[in-house]
Write an enzyme that holds these catalytic residues in place. Sequence first.
Site, PDB file in Angstrom:
ATOM      1  N   SER A 225       0.832  -1.207   0.000  1.00 32.77           N
ATOM      2  CA  SER A 225       0.000   0.000   0.000  1.00 32.77           C
ATOM      3  C   SER A 225       0.871   1.264   0.000  1.00 32.77           C
ATOM      4  O   SER A 225       1.597   1.510  -0.949  1.00 32.77           O
ATOM      5  CB  SER A 225      -0.947  -0.053   1.200  1.00 32.77           C
ATOM      6  OG  SER A 225      -1.934   0.940   1.119  1.00 32.77           O
TER       7      SER A 225
ATOM      8  N   ASP B 215     -10.046  -4.851  -4.401  1.00 33.87           N
ATOM      9  CA  ASP B 215      -9.321  -3.786  -3.703  1.00 33.87           C
ATOM     10  C   ASP B 215      -9.925  -2.433  -4.062  1.00 33.87           C
ATOM     11  O   ASP B 215      -9.904  -2.019  -5.226  1.00 33.87           O
ATOM     12  CB  ASP B 215      -7.843  -3.828  -4.106  1.00 33.87           C
ATOM     13  CG  ASP B 215      -6.955  -2.991  -3.205  1.00 33.87           C
ATOM     14  OD1 ASP B 215      -7.449  -2.009  -2.632  1.00 33.87           O
ATOM     15  OD2 ASP B 215      -5.764  -3.335  -3.077  1.00 33.87           O
TER      16      ASP B 215
ATOM     17  N   HIS C 280      -7.802  -5.235  -0.211  1.00 39.05           N
ATOM     18  CA  HIS C 280      -6.566  -4.538   0.118  1.00 39.05           C
ATOM     19  C   HIS C 280      -5.851  -5.151   1.326  1.00 39.05           C
ATOM     20  O   HIS C 280      -4.622  -5.272   1.332  1.00 39.05           O
ATOM     21  CB  HIS C 280      -6.891  -3.064   0.404  1.00 39.05           C
ATOM     22  CG  HIS C 280      -5.703  -2.162   0.343  1.00 39.05           C
ATOM     23  ND1 HIS C 280      -5.107  -1.783  -0.836  1.00 39.05           N
ATOM     24  CD2 HIS C 280      -4.988  -1.541   1.321  1.00 39.05           C
ATOM     25  CE1 HIS C 280      -4.093  -0.974  -0.596  1.00 39.05           C
ATOM     26  NE2 HIS C 280      -3.990  -0.825   0.717  1.00 39.05           N
TER      27      HIS C 280
END
Length: 407
Positions: free
Chosen positions: A178, A347, A376
């Site tokens: 991320s 996601d 995610h």
Amino acid sequence: MGAGRPATKLLLLLYFLFLFSQATCSHFEALRRSSPNSAAGLCDLLLLPFGYPCTEHTVETKDGFILSVQNIPSGRNALSETRGPPVYLQHGLFQGGDTWFINSCQQSLGYLLADNGFDVWVGNVRGTRWSKNHTSFSVHDKEFWDWSWQELAQYDLLAILSYIHLKTQSKVIYVGHSQGTIMGLAAFTMPEVVELIDSAALLCPISYLNHLSARFVRRAVALHLDQMLQTMGIHQLNFRSDMGVQILDSLCDDEYIDCGNMLSSITGTNCCFNESRVEYYLEYEPHPSSTKNLRHLFQMIRKGTFAKYDYGLWGNLQHYGKLHPPSFDLKDVPDSLPLWMGYGGLDALADMTDVKRTISELRSEPQLLYLDNYGHIDFIMSTKASADVYGDLIRFLKSRVGTSSSS
């Protein structure tokens, strides 16, 4: 009339927060209740009790931040004292190095890498629970929080990777998730960072965010939460604080957002997240970040750019010598840098459209792993990630063994 609507909402939300500053926030009381023991280090809490060797290190950045770094040189049952190749793990937004060890030893990437013979190094960026010191400022000073992911890429990564390179005399394999991929991709455009890197594996890779679909985040962007916080003089974004909990509760609107499943509203649906462990996760996360960092991310969402922080026309002239902030050009990432990327169809933060744009702008073709049912958080907390994701990732990392150079 349309232009005035966000300002009206902003004023109403400001009024709401001040009016109910002592109110109880029913949805997020767990954040207040879960206050971790800040005296113990990550090694003492998550590695040593399970039999993993672990040492604590400190690294100073060029701009004076003191960062906590952990080293796990081998697994629990190491047959040799010889160290494997160094792998560096970079966490995401509102997370810390603990995120790589927060599930069982058979499910967490940090443990698995150590057990597979890698010399594991774990970073914790400025402002997180493990990295709250500076040579001049305290966490109570607004100057301590005057940074975004731009500084994390330019200063934190450079300092940590330089330290690992010095200690191991080897190039480092980079693994990020991320925000850790935003930092990585930005840093990989900088020659002084690339010379320290052997290869990189990116989980939920992000360089663009304008197709982000997370409803909670979209609502915060529409309400100009970033500008509201700066107007209020809130420089530290800490969702464990009373104000942080009130902000979450204020944005929670069951008409638009499933407040009973806040994680899905923020990250998208996660196929294999163990909800029974939420109370345990909250002992460690979320970590603080800066309001300026949030604003930088919101700028990316609004403008569809992968660029440095936008200070406005006059501020940009002062900082960059031009009216608009310079972009990070993915074509500056060397095609000689081997890349692996894993991304998911559910996601809501690293949207597939944005991921494909990232891939198309790179000069090289990364090795790809796509899982249509992954969200995610699944890539670091899924109970099935060891089989679904980490097997492929570790095969890529092992393919790099013996290829790294000491220079």
